[in-house]
Design a protein around this motif. Structure first.
Motif, short mmCIF file in Angstrom:
data_model
loop_
_atom_site.label_atom_id
_atom_site.label_comp_id
_atom_site.label_asym_id
_atom_site.label_seq_id
_atom_site.Cartn_x
_atom_site.Cartn_y
_atom_site.Cartn_z
N ASP A 212 0.84 -1.22 0.00
CA ASP A 212 0.00 0.00 0.00
C ASP A 212 0.86 1.26 0.00
OD1 ASP A 212 -2.32 -1.36 -0.01
OD2 ASP A 212 -2.85 -0.99 2.12
N ILE A 213 1.81 1.25 0.93
CA ILE A 213 2.64 2.46 1.09
C ILE A 213 3.52 2.71 -0.14
CG2 ILE A 213 4.59 3.40 2.42
CD1 ILE A 213 3.17 2.24 4.91
N THR A 214 4.06 1.65 -0.71
CA THR A 214 4.85 1.78 -1.95
C THR A 214 4.00 2.41 -3.04
OG1 THR A 214 5.93 -0.26 -1.30
CG2 THR A 214 6.37 0.55 -3.52
N HIS A 215 2.74 1.91 -3.08
CA HIS A 215 1.80 2.45 -4.07
C HIS A 215 1.55 3.93 -3.85
CE1 HIS A 215 -0.63 0.54 -7.20
NE2 HIS A 215 0.16 -0.50 -6.89
N ILE A 216 1.28 4.29 -2.60
CA ILE A 216 1.01 5.69 -2.26
C ILE A 216 2.19 6.56 -2.68
CG2 ILE A 216 0.75 7.34 -0.35
CD1 ILE A 216 -0.76 5.04 1.16
N MET A 217 3.38 6.07 -2.34
CA MET A 217 4.56 6.87 -2.62
C MET A 217 4.85 6.97 -4.11
SD MET A 217 7.11 6.28 0.62
CE MET A 217 7.49 4.60 0.26
N ALA A 218 4.52 5.92 -4.85
CA ALA A 218 4.75 5.94 -6.30
C ALA A 218 3.72 6.83 -7.00
CB ALA A 218 4.71 4.53 -6.85
N ASP A 219 2.50 6.85 -6.45
CA ASP A 219 1.41 7.55 -7.14
C ASP A 219 1.28 9.02 -6.76
OD1 ASP A 219 0.76 5.33 -8.41
OD2 ASP A 219 -1.15 4.93 -7.39
N THR A 220 1.80 9.39 -5.55
CA THR A 220 1.54 10.74 -5.06
C THR A 220 2.80 11.57 -5.17
OG1 THR A 220 0.22 9.58 -3.42
CG2 THR A 220 0.37 11.96 -3.19
N ILE A 221 2.69 12.61 -5.94
CA ILE A 221 3.86 13.46 -6.12
C ILE A 221 3.83 14.64 -5.14
CG2 ILE A 221 2.84 14.86 -7.97
CD1 ILE A 221 6.45 13.58 -7.96
N ASP A 222 2.60 14.97 -4.68
CA ASP A 222 2.46 16.08 -3.74
C ASP A 222 2.92 15.65 -2.35
OD1 ASP A 222 0.95 18.87 -3.32
OD2 ASP A 222 0.56 17.55 -1.59
N LEU A 223 3.88 16.36 -1.80
CA LEU A 223 4.52 15.95 -0.55
C LEU A 223 3.53 15.83 0.62
CD1 LEU A 223 7.19 15.29 0.89
CD2 LEU A 223 7.40 17.74 1.40
N GLU A 224 2.70 16.84 0.79
CA GLU A 224 1.80 16.85 1.93
C GLU A 224 0.77 15.73 1.86
OE1 GLU A 224 0.20 20.68 2.72
OE2 GLU A 224 2.22 21.57 2.89
N LYS A 225 0.24 15.55 0.64
CA LYS A 225 -0.73 14.47 0.47
C LYS A 225 -0.08 13.13 0.77
CE LYS A 225 -3.89 16.36 -2.94
NZ LYS A 225 -4.02 16.49 -4.39
N MET A 226 1.13 12.98 0.27
CA MET A 226 1.84 11.73 0.47
C MET A 226 2.07 11.46 1.96
SD MET A 226 5.69 10.69 -0.36
CE MET A 226 5.81 10.67 -2.13
N GLN A 227 2.51 12.51 2.67
CA GLN A 227 2.76 12.37 4.11
C GLN A 227 1.49 11.94 4.85
OE1 GLN A 227 4.20 16.27 4.87
NE2 GLN A 227 6.33 15.74 4.51
N LYS A 228 0.39 12.61 4.50
CA LYS A 228 -0.87 12.30 5.17
C LYS A 228 -1.33 10.87 4.90
CE LYS A 228 -3.07 16.72 5.94
NZ LYS A 228 -3.92 17.77 5.38
N LYS A 229 -1.23 10.49 3.62
CA LYS A 229 -1.69 9.15 3.24
C LYS A 229 -0.84 8.08 3.90
CE LYS A 229 -3.78 10.00 -1.29
NZ LYS A 229 -3.57 9.78 -2.74
N VAL A 230 0.48 8.29 3.89
CA VAL A 230 1.38 7.29 4.49
C VAL A 230 1.13 7.19 5.98
CG1 VAL A 230 3.80 6.80 5.03
CG2 VAL A 230 3.16 7.50 2.71
N LEU A 231 1.01 8.37 6.61
CA LEU A 231 0.74 8.39 8.05
C LEU A 231 -0.53 7.61 8.39
CD1 LEU A 231 1.45 11.94 9.52
CD2 LEU A 231 2.41 9.76 10.28
N SER A 232 -1.60 7.92 7.64
CA SER A 232 -2.86 7.27 8.01
C SER A 232 -2.84 5.78 7.69
CB SER A 232 -4.08 7.96 7.41
OG SER A 232 -3.83 8.41 6.14
N ALA A 233 -2.06 5.38 6.66
CA ALA A 233 -1.96 3.94 6.37
C ALA A 233 -1.28 3.21 7.54
CB ALA A 233 -1.18 3.73 5.07
#
Lengths: 126, 438
Positions: free
Chosen positions: B22-43
Motif C-alpha cells: 500500500d505504502i509503496t503504491h502511495i509513494m509511487a502515485d503521489t507526487i504532492d509531498l503533503e498528500k503523500m505524508q498524510k496518506k502514508v501516516l494514516s496507512a
C-alpha cells in the motif's frame, strides 16, 4: 429705412485690435457700414442688436472661439440665418470642414490673401 | 512455515507485506509531498492502530512545522537532540532508549516511536508516532516494518520534496516574470505617453508660434494694401520702399508656413487628408495665386496637360508643393521667360507625373546634390537678389514623400531646370465610391 437698405451692415469679430481696425478701414472704403466686436461674446450681443447683414468671424480668440460663436449663432432664434464668413489664420482641413458644417458661407485665410482680395471675396456674398 | 508467518505477521491483525505494498503504491502515485505524508501516516496508523502521528521535515538543523496528524500542538523543537545523535538509527523506540536528553524529549512530546528518514545520507524528515490506542507496546512486527519503511521512504520523500521545491520555484519564477513584464509594460506605456505628450506640446508650440507670427504679417500686408491706393501720390522712392516691405512680408509669410511644415514633420504631427483630386483644378488655383508674380516678371505659362488625373493626394499639400515649384520657376527665370507645365499618366502602373520646366538660370552642377537640403539657396549668377526661404524644395520633397510620391530634377546652368513630381493616380472605381459616400 431706405438708407439702411442701401448701406449693408458688416460685423467684424476679431480680437486683434490692429487687424480689426485694418479690416474696418478696408470695408468702409468699399462702402459698407462696419461695426467691430473684439470678443466672441461681444460679437453675439452686437449681432442680436444690430441685425447685421454679414459677420466676418475670426476663429482663434480667447474664451469663446469663432467656431463656438458660429455654433451659438446657429442655435439662437433671430440670428440663426445670418451669413457668416470665417476669416482666420488657421488653414487646416479639420477647421475648414467644421466651419463648413456650421454653415459658413466662405473660409478665408488671412495670411494667404491680399486685403483687396479679402474685400472682394466678402463683398461678393452681399 | 505458513503457521509461523501467520504468527509473526498477523499478530497485530495486519499484513506487513500488504501494508508495504500500500505504502509503496502511495509513494509511487503521489507526487504532492503533503498528500503523500498524510496518506502514508494514516496507512501506518490505521494498520498499527496508533492514536497519533506526525511527519516533521528537516530544514537546516531544525524541524520545520510538520504535517501533524492528531498530534495536537506539541513543540517538536524538543526533539532537537535527534540532531546530536552520532549516527542515526533506523528506528527509535521510547521504551528501548537509555535515560537522557533524547528520552526526556520523547517523553515531553509523547513520542513512542521515531523513524528518521534519510536521503543520500542526509537527514530529511522524521516520522513520529504516539501510543497505540490499546495502550499495548510496539511489537517486533511493527518495529521491523518501520525499519524497512524508513529505508524505502527516503528517496520517495526526497523526490516529493524536490518536486515541491521546483513547483514553488517555478511559481516564484512565473510570478517574477509576470511582475517584471507588468513593470516593463507600464514603463513602456509611460514612455509612449511621455513621447506623445512631448509631440503634442511641440505641435501646440509650433501652432501657437506660427499663429502669433502670421497675425502681424497679415497686418503688415493689409496695411500696405490699404495705402497702396494712395501710392500714386507718393514719390518714387517711397513707392519702392513700400514694394520692398510688401515683398518682405510675403517672404516672411512663406517662411513661417515652411517652418511650420518642417516643425510638424519633425514632431510627427503632419496630418494628410488623402483623396482623389483633379489636377487642372488645383493648378488653376495655384496659378491664380501666382498671377501677380507671373505678370511682374512677364513669364509665359505653357500648359501640356495630357491627363487630368484624378490624383490621390492631399489637396492643400499638393497646392503648397506646386506653389513652391512654379514659384521657383518664375523667380529663377529670366524676365520674359517660359514655363512649361506638363501632366501625364504613365501607361500601366497608374502613376501621375507633373513636370515644371523653366528657361531660367538653372542650378550650378556642383550644387545639384544639395538642392533638397534645408536652407539650400541656388547661387547661380543673377539670382542673388531673389528672395527665398531655402525651405521650399526641402518642404516640397517632404510633403511629396508623405503623399507616397517622389520628386526629381534635372538642370543645366544657364538654360533652366525641370522638376518632376511622381504621384499615384486615384483608381476610378475608388473615386466613384468616395464621391458616392460623400
Amino acid at each position: 429705412m431706405k438708407k439702411s437698405e442701401k448701406r449693408k451692415l458688416l460685423l467684424i469679430v476679431e480680437d486683434n485690435p490692429l487687424l480689426a481696425g485694418m479690416y474696418k478701414a478696408a470695408f468702409e472704403r468699399a462702402g459698407l457700414a462696419v461695426s467691430v466686436a473684439t470678443s466672441g461674446k461681444d460679437g453675439l450681443e452686437m449681432l442680436k442688436k444690430e441685425k447685421s447683414d454679414l459677420v466676418l468671424l475670426d476663429i482663434l480668440m480667447p474664451e469663446m472661439s469663432g467656431l463656438d460663436v458660429l455654433s451659438k449663432i446657429r442655435s439662437t432664434s433671430g440670428i440663426k440665418g445670418v451669413k457668416v464668413i470665417i476669416l482666420t489664420i488657421l488653414s487646416d482641413e479639420a477647421t475648414k470642414k467644421k466651419a463648413h458644417e456650421l454653415g459658413a458661407a466662405d473660409f478665408l485665410i488671412k495670411s494667404d490673401l491680399d486685403l483687396s482680395e479679402i474685400v472682394d471675396r466678402v463683398v461678393k456674398h452681399l | 512455515v505458513a503457521w509461523l508467518t501467520d504468527r509473526i505477521f498477523f499478530k497485530n491483525g495486519y499484513s506487513s507485506e500488504a501494508l508495504l505494498f500500500d505504502i509503496t503504491h502511495i509513494m509511487a502515485d503521489t507526487i504532492d509531498l503533503e498528500k503523500m505524508q498524510k496518506k502514508v501516516l494514516s496507512a501506518i496508523m490505521g494498520a498499527m492502530k496508533i492514536e497519533r502521528g506526525a511527519v516533521l521535515m528537516v530544514e537546516g538543523h531544525k524541524f520545520s512545522d510538520g504535517n501533524a496528524v492528531r498530534f495536537g500542538k506539541n513543540d517538536f523543537k524538543k526533539l532537537d537532540p535527534l540532531f546530536y545523535e552520532k549516527k542515526l538509527r533506523p528506528v527509535y523506540v521510547f521504551d528501548e532508549l537509555e535515560e537522557g536528553k533524547l528520552k526526556n524529549s520523547f517523553r515531553d512530546c509523547g513520542v513512542a516511536v521515531a523513524v528518521p528518514v534519510l536521503a543520500e545520507g542526509n537527514f530529511i524528515a522524521v516520522f513520529v508516532f504516539g501510543q497505540k490506542m490499546s495502550g499495548d507496546i510496539y511489537e517486533a512486527q511493527d518495529i521491523n516494518f518501520l525499519r524497512v519503511f524508513a529505508k524505502e521512504s527516503g528517496i520517495a520523500i526526497h523526490n516529493a520534496l524536490s518536486y515541491k521545491k521546483i513547483k514553488e520555484f517555478s511559481a516564484t519564477l512565473e510570478k517574477k516574470v509576470e511582475d517584471r513584464t507588468k513593470e516593463l509594460r507600464a514603463a513602456h506605456k509611460r514612455e509612449i505617453e511621455k513621447a506623445e505628450e512631448v509631440a503634442r506640446l511641440k505641435d501646440e508650440f509650433v501652432f501657437i508660434a506660427a499663429h502669433e507670427l502670421k497675425t502681424p504679417v497679415a497686418a503688415i500686408r493689409g496695411f500696405i494694401d490699404l495705402i497702396s491706393e494712395e501710392t500714386k501720390h507718393f514719390p518714387r522712392d517711397v513707392k519702392n520702399s513700400l514694394d520692398s516691405i510688401s515683398m518682405a512680408s510675403v517672404h516672411l509669410n512663406q517662411l513661417v508656413t515652411d517652418l511650420l511644415e518642417v516643425a510638424r514633420n519633425e514632431a510627427g504631427t503632419i496630418k494628410l487628408n488623402m483623396a482623389p483630386h483633379y489636377f487642372r483644378h488645383i493648378l488653376e488655383i495655384v496659378l491664380k495665386e501666382l498671377n501677380s508674380l507671373i505678370n511682374k516678371n512677364k513669364i509665359k505659362i505653357k500648359l501640356h496637360l495630357m491627363s487630368d488625373g484624378p490624383i490621390l493626394c492631399d489637396e492643400l499639400k499638393l497646392k503648397e508643393v506646386l506653389f513652391n515649384l512654379i514659384g521657383n520657376a518664375i523667380k529663377y527665370n529670366r524676365e520674359g521667360g517660359d514655363i512649361h507645365i506638363s501632366a501625364f499618366r504613365t501607361p500601366g502602373n497608374g502613376l501621375f507625373i507633373i513636370e515644371v520646366n523653366d528657361t531660367g538660370y538653372g542650378i550650378p552642377h556642383e550644387k545639384q546634390n544639395k538642392v533638397f537640403q534645408k536652407f539650400f539657396r541656388a547661387a547661380a549668377p543673377g539670382t542673388e537678389s531673389i528672395l527665398g526661404t531655402g525651405l521650399g524644395l526641402f518642404v516640397s520633397r517632404m510633403l511629396v514623400e508623405k503623399m507616397n510620391g517622389s520628386i526629381a530634377f534635372s538642370s543645366v546652368e544657364g538654360r533652366g531646370s525641370t522638376f518632376a513630381l511622381t504621384l499615384h493616380c486615384a483608381d476610378t472605381r475608388a473615386v466613384n465610391k468616395i464621391i458616392k459616400n460623400n
